[in-house]
Motif scaffolding. Structure first.
Motif, short mmCIF file in Angstrom:
data_model
loop_
_atom_site.label_atom_id
_atom_site.label_comp_id
_atom_site.label_asym_id
_atom_site.label_seq_id
_atom_site.Cartn_x
_atom_site.Cartn_y
_atom_site.Cartn_z
N THR A 180 0.96 -1.64 0.08
CA THR A 180 -0.12 -0.13 -0.01
C THR A 180 0.66 1.20 0.43
N GLU A 181 0.39 2.41 -0.74
CA GLU A 181 1.15 3.53 -0.99
C GLU A 181 0.03 4.75 -0.82
N TYR A 182 1.09 5.77 -0.18
CA TYR A 182 -0.37 7.43 -0.35
C TYR A 182 0.58 7.79 -1.22
N LEU A 183 -0.50 8.59 -2.34
CA LEU A 183 0.62 9.23 -2.92
C LEU A 183 0.36 10.74 -3.00
N GLY A 184 0.92 11.28 -1.70
CA GLY A 184 0.51 13.15 -1.77
C GLY A 184 1.16 12.72 -0.34
N ALA A 185 1.26 11.52 0.09
CA ALA A 185 1.58 11.51 0.96
C ALA A 185 2.93 10.30 1.91
N ASN A 186 3.59 11.02 0.86
CA ASN A 186 5.12 9.94 0.67
C ASN A 186 5.33 8.39 0.13
N ALA A 187 4.33 8.84 -0.60
CA ALA A 187 4.42 7.32 -1.36
C ALA A 187 5.70 6.99 -1.97
N CYS A 188 6.67 7.83 -2.79
CA CYS A 188 7.93 8.17 -4.14
C CYS A 188 8.77 7.73 -2.33
N HIS A 189 8.91 8.64 -1.67
CA HIS A 189 10.27 8.61 -0.99
C HIS A 189 9.98 7.37 0.08
N GLY A 190 9.25 7.84 0.83
CA GLY A 190 8.66 6.13 2.30
C GLY A 190 9.71 6.40 2.38
N ILE A 191 9.94 7.12 2.88
CA ILE A 191 10.95 7.26 4.00
C ILE A 191 10.80 8.02 5.65
N PRO A 192 11.01 7.51 6.61
CA PRO A 192 10.36 8.24 8.33
C PRO A 192 10.51 10.04 7.76
N ALA A 193 11.41 9.88 6.95
CA ALA A 193 11.87 12.30 6.72
C ALA A 193 10.64 12.58 5.64
N ALA A 194 10.18 12.10 5.10
CA ALA A 194 8.76 12.12 4.32
C ALA A 194 7.84 11.97 4.70
N GLU A 195 7.43 11.74 5.66
CA GLU A 195 6.09 11.94 6.60
C GLU A 195 5.46 13.22 6.94
N PRO A 196 4.83 13.44 6.12
CA PRO A 196 3.46 14.88 6.45
C PRO A 196 3.60 14.89 7.77
N SER A 197 3.81 15.93 8.88
CA SER A 197 3.70 17.14 9.91
C SER A 197 2.94 16.73 10.47
N PRO A 198 3.01 16.11 11.73
CA PRO A 198 0.90 16.16 12.31
C PRO A 198 0.25 17.75 12.10
N GLU A 199 0.83 18.39 11.90
CA GLU A 199 0.11 19.43 11.43
C GLU A 199 -0.10 19.19 10.46
#
Lengths: 456, 105
Positions: free
Chosen positions: A360-379
């Motif tokens: 499962t991937e979420y395009l628009g929310a870190n699908a391609c990079h996929g690394i922790p550093a690319a995860e959208p912030s909680p805000e």
């Protein structure tokens, strides 16, 4: 000095690029790279339906379009357009030339296809072990579709020596297409390791087309001029093994030390040991200088003797896959997409479907990079305007994959809200053709070079 | 020591070979190359790609180009046609690496 242009970085690249390379300025040789690994299996499927097929038809259309220019400007063409049927490609080119009443000499380089000899090799203890995993080919023998050897530049140079104006090859190492005219023109020997390595580095620099002239270039990408009319690369090669990479005057794009560095590092392993059929090139010896606008000079290149092996690419069927997508919108787009993924997985579980992989991937929310550093912030996360849920499955069992494709669309009505099916319809089931890299002693295979019409 | 994002000091390109991704990391200014050598170690890259790269990370130096080449093993979900990824050829791993924060003098 000779000018060697690239007009095609892969099959599917710009149809116009080779035409511009021929017409917008001086070149002596035009090289065209049509064969990715996956292309060979597409060609195989085409030939199963039609025995005349199995080569890059785009190439024949191109030659029909530019043949008078090629003759006027005395440009020779080198293309691996032959795919799995170089002779068929040659016949189609000769036919196109005959229709225009233009005589042309066409050579083929073949002998790379070892599909029918595999069992004989295995019987004699040539295991064709997977270079990555060490497994012997016997493990997947029943699934094998094709096996091709990557030849080097010398048979192509031999074809040019026979007077060929167009050389059509099967599998040849991409960079060898560029090295071949240097060998032919400068008389380099098969032990001139430094010069051969220089030719390979030149080939590596231009084999991906505009990727060296400003395409897919990160440095100052916004200021790269006129990518709509991007110039494809040209090598200006000298007999001593030095060369420059440039492009035709008046075209868009940019050739700088930075753009060239990006391409030199593209798809390489140990840079000190870039192994090709003709030599082992050492990329840590390359010296680059900006010799003028859109012109980078290469010097100092060294290399070492070739190995005793050719690389083999074996294609084999490896089950089935399908990918489905839905788009979830604000508010809580990401949360809804994740909820939908959970629901989908529960349903697949209840159906008793087993897969070798579900992803499962979420395009628009870190699908391609996929690394922790690319995860959208909680805000940021709750405010994402939309997120595409993309789920893929893989299985040996076609029925399971087929059943999966029926479980995506229902989620629009029976899952989380604010969702669109993207207008894509039901996902398609694809048969997977995978690749098995191996080595074979050079003594086991021989390139075959032939020219038409023959002199006799 | 100040923290800087790698993208300010370097550019990159990535590609695939089977289940392996290579990332070429290039100093924008030659004088910054030693910082890359010091900070962007194979271990840090392995950590940065946690959850994505399942195998080892190898690093090679190209001082002549002011560049490093990283090989990320088992990083493409099986690789090529097997992969179910949106980026099955690892083309965007280059920019993923440039997100890394490093210490600069």
């Amino acid at each position: 000095m000779i000018r060697i242009a690239n007009g095609q970085g892969f099959w599917g690249d710009s149809l116009q690029a080779p035409v511009e390379q021929i017409r917008r300025g001086p070149i002596d040789y035009l090289t065209l790279d049509y064969l990715a690994e996956v292309t060979m299996s597409i060609l195989q499927k085409q030939r199963t339906r039609d025995p005349q097929a199995g080569y890059a038809r785009d190439f024949v259309d191109l030659i029909a379009r530019v043949l008078p220019d090629l003759k006027d400007r005395r440009i020779s063409v080198i293309a691996n357009a032959g795919g799995i049927n170089p002779m068929g490609c040659r016949d189609a080119v000769l036919e196109a030339a005959a229709r225009q009443k233009i005589p042309v000499k066409v050579a083929t380089v073949s002998g790379d296809d070892i599909t029918d000899r595999l069992d004989q090799f295995l019987k004699r203890g040539i295991e064709l072990k997977n270079m990555d995993t060490g497994e012997p080919l016997a493990a997947i023998r029943a699934q094998v579709e094709r096996a091709n050897v990557y030849f080097g530049a010398f048979p192509v140079a031999q074809a040019l020596g026979l007077g060929a104006e167009i050389v059509i090859t099967g599998r040849v190492a991409d960079a060898a297409l560029t090295l071949a005219p240097m060998i032919h023109q400068f008389g380099w020997k098969d032990t001139d390791w430094d010069k051969l390595s220089a030719g390979i580095v030149a080939g590596h620099a231009i084999e991906c087309g505009a990727q060296v002239t400003g395409g897919n270039c990160q440095v100052d990408w916004e200021t790269i001029p006129d990518l709509a009319d991007v110039g494809y690369p040209i090598v200006e090669a000298e007999p001593d093994g030095t060369f420059s990479v440039t492009k035709h005057a008046g075209t868009g794009g940019r050739v700088t030390v930075a753009s060239v560095k990006e391409q030199l590092l593209y798809e390489i392993g140990d840079p000190a040991q870039y192994i090709t059929p003709d030599c082992v090139a050492d990329f840590t010896t390359v010296q680059l200088d900006q010799a003028g606008p859109d012109r980078v000079r290469f010097s100092g290149i060294q290399g070492r003797p070739a190995t005793n092996y050719y690389k083999v690419s074996v294609s084999y069927t490896a089950g089935y896959k399908a990918m489905g997508s839905l788009v979830y919108t604000w508010p809580d787009a990401y949360k809804k997409a994740r909820a939908a993924d959970q629901i989908l997985r529960q349903r697949l579980g209840r159906l008793g479907l087993r897969f070798d992989a579900i992803r499962t991937e979420y395009l628009g929310a870190n699908a391609c990079h996929g690394i922790p550093a690319a995860e959208p912030s909680p805000e940021v996360e709750p405010h994402l305007p939309e997120v595409v849920l993309r789920v893929g499955v893989r299985s040996e069992n076609r029925a399971a994959v087929e059943r999966f494709t029926r479980e995506i669309a229902p989620l629009v009505l029976n899952g989380p809200p604010g969702v669109s099916g993207l207008g894509l319809g039901r996902p398609q089931v694809e048969e997977i053709v995978a690749f098995w890299p191996a080595l074979i002693p050079k003594s086991e295979v021989r390139p075959e070079v032939a020219i038409w019409p023959s002199e006799s | 020591m100040a923290k800087r994002k790698l993208i300010e000091l370097a550019h990159a390109r990535s590609g695939d070979k089977g289940d392996l991704v290579n990332i070429g990391l290039i100093a924008r200014k030659p004088e910054d190359y030693p910082i890359l050598v010091r900070e962007v170690t194979a271990d840090r890259v392995k950590q940065h790609f946690a959850g994505v790269c399942q195998g080892k990370v190898e690093r090679f130096e190209l001082p002549n180009l002011g560049a490093l080449n990283f090989l990320l093993h088992q990083a493409l979900d099986g690789g090529g046609t097997m992969a179910l990824k949106a980026d099955p050829q690892g083309k965007t791993y280059s920019t993923a690496l440039l997100r890394m924060e490093i210490d600069v003098d």
